[in-house]
Write an enzyme that holds these catalytic residues in place. Structure first.
Site, PDB file in Angstrom:
ATOM      1  N   TYR A  45       0.852  -1.191   0.000  1.00 22.15           N
ATOM      2  CA  TYR A  45       0.000   0.000   0.000  1.00 22.15           C
ATOM      3  C   TYR A  45       0.887   1.240   0.000  1.00 22.15           C
ATOM      4  CZ  TYR A  45      -2.868   3.800   1.695  1.00 22.15           C
ATOM      5  OH  TYR A  45      -3.478   5.024   1.816  1.00 22.15           O
ATOM      6  N   ASP A  88      -2.727   5.474  -2.615  1.00 27.96           N
ATOM      7  CA  ASP A  88      -3.547   6.635  -2.263  1.00 27.96           C
ATOM      8  C   ASP A  88      -3.494   7.621  -3.436  1.00 27.96           C
ATOM      9  OD1 ASP A  88      -4.788   8.675  -0.884  1.00 27.96           O
ATOM     10  OD2 ASP A  88      -3.368   8.707   0.787  1.00 27.96           O
ATOM     11  N   ASP A  90      -5.494  10.471  -3.000  1.00 28.52           N
ATOM     12  CA  ASP A  90      -6.123  11.624  -2.318  1.00 28.52           C
ATOM     13  C   ASP A  90      -7.441  12.002  -2.994  1.00 28.52           C
ATOM     14  OD1 ASP A  90      -4.186  11.761  -0.344  1.00 28.52           O
ATOM     15  OD2 ASP A  90      -2.933  13.171  -1.428  1.00 28.52           O
ATOM     16  N   GLU A 117     -11.019  10.080  -2.602  1.00 25.56           N
ATOM     17  CA  GLU A 117     -11.861  10.500  -1.474  1.00 25.56           C
ATOM     18  C   GLU A 117     -12.702  11.738  -1.758  1.00 25.56           C
ATOM     19  OE1 GLU A 117      -8.273  11.028   0.713  1.00 25.56           O
ATOM     20  OE2 GLU A 117      -8.682  13.156   1.088  1.00 25.56           O
ATOM     21  N   ARG A 162     -13.383   6.366  -0.965  1.00 23.46           N
ATOM     22  CA  ARG A 162     -13.209   6.659   0.461  1.00 23.46           C
ATOM     23  C   ARG A 162     -14.064   7.859   0.823  1.00 23.46           C
ATOM     24  NH1 ARG A 162      -7.569   8.720   3.405  1.00 23.46           N
ATOM     25  NH2 ARG A 162      -8.498  10.522   4.440  1.00 23.46           N
ATOM     26  N   GLU A 192     -13.537   6.203   6.348  1.00 24.64           N
ATOM     27  CA  GLU A 192     -12.402   6.731   7.121  1.00 24.64           C
ATOM     28  C   GLU A 192     -12.842   7.079   8.545  1.00 24.64           C
ATOM     29  OE1 GLU A 192      -9.445   6.693   7.641  1.00 24.64           O
ATOM     30  OE2 GLU A 192      -8.365   8.383   6.769  1.00 24.64           O
ATOM     31  N   ASN A 215      -8.642   0.997   7.571  1.00 22.74           N
ATOM     32  CA  ASN A 215      -7.391   1.763   7.652  1.00 22.74           C
ATOM     33  C   ASN A 215      -6.919   1.812   9.104  1.00 22.74           C
ATOM     34  OD1 ASN A 215      -5.361   3.661   7.293  1.00 22.74           O
ATOM     35  ND2 ASN A 215      -6.756   5.404   7.220  1.00 22.74           N
TER      36      ASN A 215
HETATM   37  C1  LIG Z   1      -4.552   6.371   4.677  1.00 19.19           C
HETATM   38  C2  LIG Z   1      -3.961   7.715   4.528  1.00 19.19           C
HETATM   39  O1  LIG Z   1      -4.702   8.440   3.585  1.00 19.19           O
HETATM   40  C3  LIG Z   1      -2.538   7.636   4.001  1.00 19.19           C
HETATM   41  O2  LIG Z   1      -2.132   8.632   3.406  1.00 19.19           O
HETATM   42  O3  LIG Z   1      -1.857   6.675   4.216  1.00 19.19           O
HETATM   43  C4  LIG Z   1      -3.891   8.515   5.840  1.00 19.19           C
HETATM   44  C5  LIG Z   1      -3.086   7.863   6.917  1.00 19.19           C
HETATM   45  C6  LIG Z   1      -2.529   8.827   7.935  1.00 19.19           C
HETATM   46  O4  LIG Z   1      -2.499  10.047   7.716  1.00 19.19           O
HETATM   47  O5  LIG Z   1      -2.063   8.368   8.962  1.00 19.19           O
HETATM   48  C7  LIG Z   1      -5.287   8.870   6.287  1.00 19.19           C
HETATM   49  O6  LIG Z   1      -5.895   8.084   7.022  1.00 19.19           O
HETATM   50  O7  LIG Z   1      -5.768   9.948   5.912  1.00 19.19           O
END
Ligand SMILES: C[C@](O)(C(=O)O)[C@H](CC(=O)O)C(=O)O
Length: 317
Positions: A45, A88, A90, A117, A162, A192, A215
């Site tokens: 990941y 990710d 975003d 997301e 997400r 989330e 997560n």
């Molecule tokens: C899953 C996440 O998007 C990530 O960037 O890994 C983050 C993890 C984090 O910031 O600890 C998230 O949960 O937003």
């Protein structure tokens, strides 16, 4: 293209032809990815938070650009194309055209799955407070744009929707957003900041048969269940975004403190070198530079050069 697509097809098969939990260690750079590959993980990941931290030295506040993320995702996906990478993405970095272009670049980079997301583009880590969200129509247009890119490239890319709505809008709105995202083309859903085991179970049951991702962030909002428990709670994918960077951070800090306080770093030294303060004279030590190069494919590079008739390493390395 075929090789690139294979990873996505493999992830799709892991998801839909098996009921095994897809265990994804979070990696933030080439080294963490190499260590996880060495340990035999079947998936990786790519953490966006870790990319911000390791690449930019900045917090997860929407500061990484599409270029930063595409480059990182493509690099990580290339290390072992038989191991599907979930990355990710975003917010997708703009309107539908930008989302479609960015998803296309992820696909061409060999990414097998991505999560997209519903935060505004000036987003933040999902476990921080004060998040702002786009409306559901905008969220759905992002997912549709990802699907458009997938179809245009005839890819098996797994699209994970997400939502960050739980914190400010509650469970029902969050679930409704994810159901809209599934209608728009998402294969998997990711709630989330889910807060407790009861809510986790309720979520996977409500979304069934759509596969759900959990997560697991240390110091975050979600209980840190283990893989067995995540599966029992009905999840199909579990990500541990921070595990490698948390450990790397603590190890870097320890070594930096040692260097600052003593003027020496003993990690990577033999016991003799430690006690005598001798120079590391090319002797093989655990964690030494040669071991790290080997981890990262030194022998394979030398072999490839030789096989192609190259002379680059004919005097040895
Ligand atoms: C899953 C996440 O998007 C990530 O960037 O890994 C983050 C993890 C984090 O910031 O600890 C998230 O949960 O937003």
């Amino acid at each position: 293209m075929a090789v690139i697509n294979q990873a996505a097809a493999k992830l799709r098969a892991q998801l839909f032809d098996s009921d095994e939990l897809i265990v994804c260690p979070g990696v933030q750079d080439g080294l963490s990815a190499r260590v996880c590959l060495q340990q035999g993980f079947k998936n990786l990941y790519m953490t966006g938070a870790g990319t911000a931290i390791s690449l930019l030295g900045m917090p997860d506040l929407g500061l990484t650009t599409a270029d930063d993320m595409v480059r990182q995702a493509s690099t990580l996906a290339s290390l072992d194309r038989s191991v599907p990478l979930i990355a990710d993405i975003d917010t997708g970095f703009g309107g539908p055209v930008m989302v479609s272009r960015t998803v296309e670049r992820y696909i061409l980079g060999g990414v097998a799955g991505l999560h997209l997301e519903d935060q505004v583009t000036t987003k933040r880590c999902g476990h921080l407070g004060g998040k702002e969200l786009v409306d559901v129509t905008t969220f759905a247009s992002r997912i549709k744009a990802a699907r458009e890119a997938r179809e245009r490239l005839q890819s098996d890319l797994v699209i994970i929707a997400r939502t960050d709505a739980l914190q400010g809008m509650g469970f029902d709105e969050a679930v409704s957003r994810l159901k809209t995202a599934v209608e728009a083309g998402a294969d998997v859903v990711f709630l989330e900041g889910v807060k407790d085991r009861e809510e986790m179970k309720k979520f996977t049951e409500t979304m069934a048969p759509t596969p759900c991702l959990v997560n697991l962030v240390p110091g975050g909002l979600t209980p840190l269940v283990n893989a067995k428990e995540a599966k029992e709670l009905g999840y199909r994918i579990a990500i541990w975004p921070c595990f490698a960077m948390t450990h790397a951070y603590l190890a870097y800090q320890k070594a930096a403190r040692e260097l600052m306080e003593t003027g020496a770093v003993t990690a990577g030294f033999t016991e003799k070198q430690k006690s005598d303060g001798e120079d590391a004279s090319g002797e093989q030590v655990p964690g030494g530079i040669r071991e790290l190069f080997e981890l990262c494919g030194l022998s394979e590079c030398v072999e490839l050069d030789k096989k192609m008739g190259g002379q680059t390493f004919s005097k040895g390395v």
